[in-house]
Design a protein around this motif. Sequence first.
Motif, PDB file in Angstrom:
ATOM      1  N   GLU A   1       4.000  -4.155  -2.871  1.00  0.00           N
ATOM      2  CA  GLU A   1       3.593  -4.155  -4.297  1.00  0.00           C
ATOM      3  C   GLU A   1       2.197  -4.732  -4.446  1.00  0.00           C
ATOM      4  O   GLU A   1       1.386  -4.238  -5.223  1.00  0.00           O
ATOM      5  N   VAL A   2       1.929  -5.786  -3.667  1.00  0.00           N
ATOM      6  CA  VAL A   2       0.607  -6.421  -3.745  1.00  0.00           C
ATOM      7  C   VAL A   2      -0.458  -5.409  -3.316  1.00  0.00           C
ATOM      8  O   VAL A   2      -1.475  -5.228  -3.987  1.00  0.00           O
ATOM      9  N   GLY A   3      -0.182  -4.695  -2.223  1.00  0.00           N
ATOM     10  CA  GLY A   3      -1.131  -3.684  -1.739  1.00  0.00           C
ATOM     11  C   GLY A   3      -1.392  -2.629  -2.792  1.00  0.00           C
ATOM     12  O   GLY A   3      -2.545  -2.259  -3.068  1.00  0.00           O
TER      13      GLY A   3
ATOM     14  N   MET B   1      11.259  -2.270  -3.210  1.00  0.00           N
ATOM     15  CA  MET B   1      10.016  -2.247  -2.410  1.00  0.00           C
ATOM     16  C   MET B   1       9.699  -3.696  -2.025  1.00  0.00           C
ATOM     17  O   MET B   1       9.852  -4.615  -2.803  1.00  0.00           O
ATOM     18  N   VAL B   2       9.246  -3.820  -0.785  1.00  0.00           N
ATOM     19  CA  VAL B   2       8.903  -5.170  -0.323  1.00  0.00           C
ATOM     20  C   VAL B   2       7.728  -5.699  -1.159  1.00  0.00           C
ATOM     21  O   VAL B   2       6.814  -4.957  -1.485  1.00  0.00           O
ATOM     22  N   PHE B   3       7.764  -6.972  -1.497  1.00  0.00           N
ATOM     23  CA  PHE B   3       6.736  -7.546  -2.380  1.00  0.00           C
ATOM     24  C   PHE B   3       5.338  -7.310  -1.824  1.00  0.00           C
ATOM     25  O   PHE B   3       4.420  -6.956  -2.560  1.00  0.00           O
ATOM     26  N   SER B   4       5.131  -7.474  -0.508  1.00  0.00           N
ATOM     27  CA  SER B   4       3.764  -7.328   0.022  1.00  0.00           C
ATOM     28  C   SER B   4       3.264  -5.899  -0.202  1.00  0.00           C
ATOM     29  O   SER B   4       2.070  -5.674  -0.390  1.00  0.00           O
TER      30      SER B   4
END
Lengths: 77, 107
Positions: free
Chosen positions: A6-8, A1-4
């Motif tokens: 994960e942040v969301g 999964m793209v890191f951004s």
Amino acid sequence: MVFSEEVGLAIKRVLPDALVTVEDLSGGGDHLQVSVVSKAFAGLSLIRQHQLVYGALKDELASEAIHALALNTSTPD
Amino acid sequence: MDPNTRTRIESLVNSSPIMVFMKGTKLMPQCGFSNNVVQILNSLGMRFETFDVLSDMEIRQGIKDYSNWPTIPQVYVKGEFIGGSDILIEMYNSGELREKLEIALAS
């Protein structure tokens, strides 16, 4: 999964109703522009609003996975 | 955080009406966010002091625990934490920052 993403997700775990947009400023994932819209911010000072989001990203910030975070919080109109 | 660090932070926070914990110095900010705060305070013509957290790891970590705020820069007015770069920018744009600083410096 793209890191951004994960942040969301990390933010939504703390603020389930939040509308979160994450923009990767540097392409490397560590300079992010994040804006969060949530009813939970209603009546809270800017500091308290940002602390809620920082709390959700405690690990990412401590590990410096996020090096720079430009944050914008607001309540839905 | 050990008591010695806490005491040092408390004296630093209260060492000037406007105190900025930043990366670098007024003349040589080492980070864009720290630079934002320096430029904003300069544009308001406010006198402020700074502490370079890059020069002291204990203060750099301790200040984050002290204010429960995980990032640098951190701005204190009369010993009260008022925010980092994002909040300073928002307060500056809304005019709230000038008002808050003038009241704090006048009292």
